[in-house]
Design a protein around this motif. Structure first.
Motif, PDB file in Angstrom:
ATOM      1  N   ILE A   1       1.001  -1.420  -0.223  1.00 18.98           N
ATOM      2  CA  ILE A   1       0.203   0.278  -0.556  1.00 18.98           C
ATOM      3  C   ILE A   1       0.979   1.383   0.003  1.00 18.98           C
ATOM      4  CG2 ILE A   1      -1.874   1.612   1.223  1.00 18.98           C
ATOM      5  CD1 ILE A   1      -2.359  -1.065   1.956  1.00 18.98           C
ATOM      6  N   LEU A   2       2.004   1.504   1.029  1.00 18.47           N
ATOM      7  CA  LEU A   2       2.804   2.939   0.934  1.00 18.47           C
ATOM      8  C   LEU A   2       3.859   3.079  -0.462  1.00 18.47           C
ATOM      9  CD1 LEU A   2       3.841   2.239   4.688  1.00 18.47           C
ATOM     10  CD2 LEU A   2       2.491   3.456   3.807  1.00 18.47           C
ATOM     11  N   SER A   3       3.974   1.466  -0.906  1.00 22.14           N
ATOM     12  CA  SER A   3       5.152   1.470  -2.305  1.00 22.14           C
ATOM     13  C   SER A   3       3.356   2.414  -3.010  1.00 22.14           C
ATOM     14  CB  SER A   3       5.580   0.509  -2.700  1.00 22.14           C
ATOM     15  OG  SER A   3       4.454  -0.576  -2.625  1.00 22.14           O
ATOM     16  N   ARG A   4       2.578   2.015  -3.423  1.00 20.09           N
ATOM     17  CA  ARG A   4       1.383   2.472  -4.036  1.00 20.09           C
ATOM     18  C   ARG A   4       0.746   4.106  -3.943  1.00 20.09           C
ATOM     19  NH1 ARG A   4      -0.383  -0.721  -8.428  1.00 20.09           N
ATOM     20  NH2 ARG A   4      -1.872   0.948  -8.384  1.00 20.09           N
ATOM     21  N   ILE A   5       1.675   4.794  -2.637  1.00 25.07           N
ATOM     22  CA  ILE A   5       0.919   5.815  -2.513  1.00 25.07           C
ATOM     23  C   ILE A   5       2.387   6.795  -3.013  1.00 25.07           C
ATOM     24  CG2 ILE A   5       0.623   7.569  -0.334  1.00 25.07           C
ATOM     25  CD1 ILE A   5      -0.285   5.345   0.916  1.00 25.07           C
ATOM     26  N   ARG A   6       3.172   6.063  -2.471  1.00 24.21           N
ATOM     27  CA  ARG A   6       4.791   7.002  -3.187  1.00 24.21           C
ATOM     28  C   ARG A   6       4.811   6.957  -4.031  1.00 24.21           C
ATOM     29  NH1 ARG A   6       7.914   2.697   0.122  1.00 24.21           N
ATOM     30  NH2 ARG A   6       8.032   4.234   2.114  1.00 24.21           N
ATOM     31  N   GLU A   7       3.926   6.759  -5.073  1.00 17.81           N
ATOM     32  CA  GLU A   7       4.019   6.672  -6.756  1.00 17.81           C
ATOM     33  C   GLU A   7       3.441   8.087  -6.856  1.00 17.81           C
ATOM     34  OE1 GLU A   7       2.966   3.042  -8.141  1.00 17.81           O
ATOM     35  OE2 GLU A   7       4.282   1.821  -8.067  1.00 17.81           O
TER      36      GLU A   7
ATOM     37  N   ARG B   1      -2.356  14.605  -7.084  1.00 23.37           N
ATOM     38  CA  ARG B   1      -2.945  12.824  -6.227  1.00 23.37           C
ATOM     39  C   ARG B   1      -2.658  12.608  -4.898  1.00 23.37           C
ATOM     40  NH1 ARG B   1      -1.912   9.226 -11.642  1.00 23.37           N
ATOM     41  NH2 ARG B   1      -3.025  10.042 -13.305  1.00 23.37           N
ATOM     42  N   LEU B   2      -1.710  13.339  -4.498  1.00 20.76           N
ATOM     43  CA  LEU B   2      -1.173  12.639  -3.237  1.00 20.76           C
ATOM     44  C   LEU B   2      -1.986  13.569  -2.207  1.00 20.76           C
ATOM     45  CD1 LEU B   2       0.041  10.823  -0.974  1.00 20.76           C
ATOM     46  CD2 LEU B   2       2.438  12.479  -1.010  1.00 20.76           C
ATOM     47  N   TRP B   3      -1.944  14.557  -2.771  1.00 18.61           N
ATOM     48  CA  TRP B   3      -2.564  16.079  -1.963  1.00 18.61           C
ATOM     49  C   TRP B   3      -4.596  15.494  -1.761  1.00 18.61           C
ATOM     50  CZ3 TRP B   3      -2.941  19.731   1.151  1.00 18.61           C
ATOM     51  CH2 TRP B   3      -3.764  20.554   1.526  1.00 18.61           C
ATOM     52  N   ARG B   4      -5.314  14.743  -2.896  1.00 15.76           N
ATOM     53  CA  ARG B   4      -6.319  14.584  -3.032  1.00 15.76           C
ATOM     54  C   ARG B   4      -6.788  13.716  -2.434  1.00 15.76           C
ATOM     55  NH1 ARG B   4      -8.772  13.955  -8.867  1.00 15.76           N
ATOM     56  NH2 ARG B   4     -10.695  12.831  -8.220  1.00 15.76           N
ATOM     57  N   LEU B   5      -5.976  13.006  -2.533  1.00 17.13           N
ATOM     58  CA  LEU B   5      -6.015  11.588  -1.051  1.00 17.13           C
ATOM     59  C   LEU B   5      -5.391  11.753   0.641  1.00 17.13           C
ATOM     60  CD1 LEU B   5      -6.197   8.637  -0.553  1.00 17.13           C
ATOM     61  CD2 LEU B   5      -4.424   8.420  -1.191  1.00 17.13           C
ATOM     62  N   GLY B   6      -4.838  12.772   0.249  1.00 14.47           N
ATOM     63  CA  GLY B   6      -4.687  13.786   1.791  1.00 14.47           C
ATOM     64  C   GLY B   6      -6.361  13.995   2.305  1.00 14.47           C
TER      65      GLY B   6
ATOM     66  N   HIS C   1      -9.250   5.983  -6.207  1.00 13.71           N
ATOM     67  CA  HIS C   1      -8.930   5.190  -6.275  1.00 13.71           C
ATOM     68  C   HIS C   1      -8.099   5.269  -7.743  1.00 13.71           C
ATOM     69  CE1 HIS C   1      -5.818   1.556  -6.518  1.00 13.71           C
ATOM     70  NE2 HIS C   1      -6.516   0.815  -7.379  1.00 13.71           N
ATOM     71  N   GLU C   2      -9.598   4.456  -8.623  1.00 15.19           N
ATOM     72  CA  GLU C   2      -9.455   4.808  -9.978  1.00 15.19           C
ATOM     73  C   GLU C   2      -8.892   5.631 -10.577  1.00 15.19           C
ATOM     74  OE1 GLU C   2      -9.215   0.881 -10.835  1.00 15.19           O
ATOM     75  OE2 GLU C   2      -9.778   0.565  -9.908  1.00 15.19           O
ATOM     76  N   LYS C   3      -8.810   6.728 -10.425  1.00 17.02           N
ATOM     77  CA  LYS C   3      -9.123   8.278 -10.906  1.00 17.02           C
ATOM     78  C   LYS C   3      -7.421   8.500 -10.583  1.00 17.02           C
ATOM     79  CE  LYS C   3     -13.225  10.185 -10.764  1.00 17.02           C
ATOM     80  NZ  LYS C   3     -13.604  10.788  -9.608  1.00 17.02           N
TER      81      LYS C   3
END
Length: 161
Positions: free
Chosen positions: A3-9, A14-19, A94-96
């Motif tokens: 999971i963390l390696s997917r987040i690092r990608e 995109r990280l901001w949207r997830l956060g 996730h799909e986006k």
């Protein structure tokens, strides 16, 4: 893949949207993480790395992920509709965030939706019963080659290869 390696990608945007989703729904972060981790553990144990391909074990994984998110969200929200809505929101995001080609995305979204539908049937069942149920559904999964075919298989998991 962890999971963390997917987040690092993820790119910064995109990280901001997830956060931002996590900030808006802080009580849902841990239940969603737990469901995601459990899904990967189960699928790795059952299928090795095969569930990362667009095969029937991938359809199993997407449905299981949505069921487990719904179950965990329900424990926090105590509202089935809100739990399903949360699962849809997070798995569609996730799909986006991790875009695929049109056929792969349609397949994933379809299998996600079926997982949320199955949650209604399985909300009071054990993890083992859910896995058994999904294995049976996986055995009935339909191979597709075009997005338009999904409409013909609204009640079946679908896969590409």
């Amino acid at each position: 893949m962890s999971i963390l390696s997917r987040i690092r990608e993820l790119s910064f945007s995109r990280l901001w949207r997830l956060g931002w989703i996590g900030i808006q729904n802080p009580l849902m972060v841990w239940p969603t993480f737990k469901a995601t981790k459990k899904t990967m553990e189960i699928c790795d144990a059952l299928f090795g790395k095969a569930h990362h391909r667009n095969n029937s074990s991938n359809s199993f994984r997407h449905a299981l992920w949505n069921i487990l998110i719904c179950k965990n969200a329900f424990q926090v929200m105590n509202d089935g509709e809100k739990a399903i809505s949360w699962a849809e929101k997070i798995t569609s995001l996730h799909e986006k965030l991790m875009p695929n080609n049109a056929l792969e995305e349609a397949m994933d979204l379809h299998n996600n939706e079926l997982g949320r539908i199955y949650f209604g049937e399985l909300e009071n069942t054990s993890e083992e019963e859910i896995v058994h149920f999904l294995k049976l559904k996986m055995d009935e999964a339909i191979k597709i080659s075009e997005v338009s075919e999904i409409q013909n298989h609204r009640h079946n998991l679908v896969y590409i290869v």
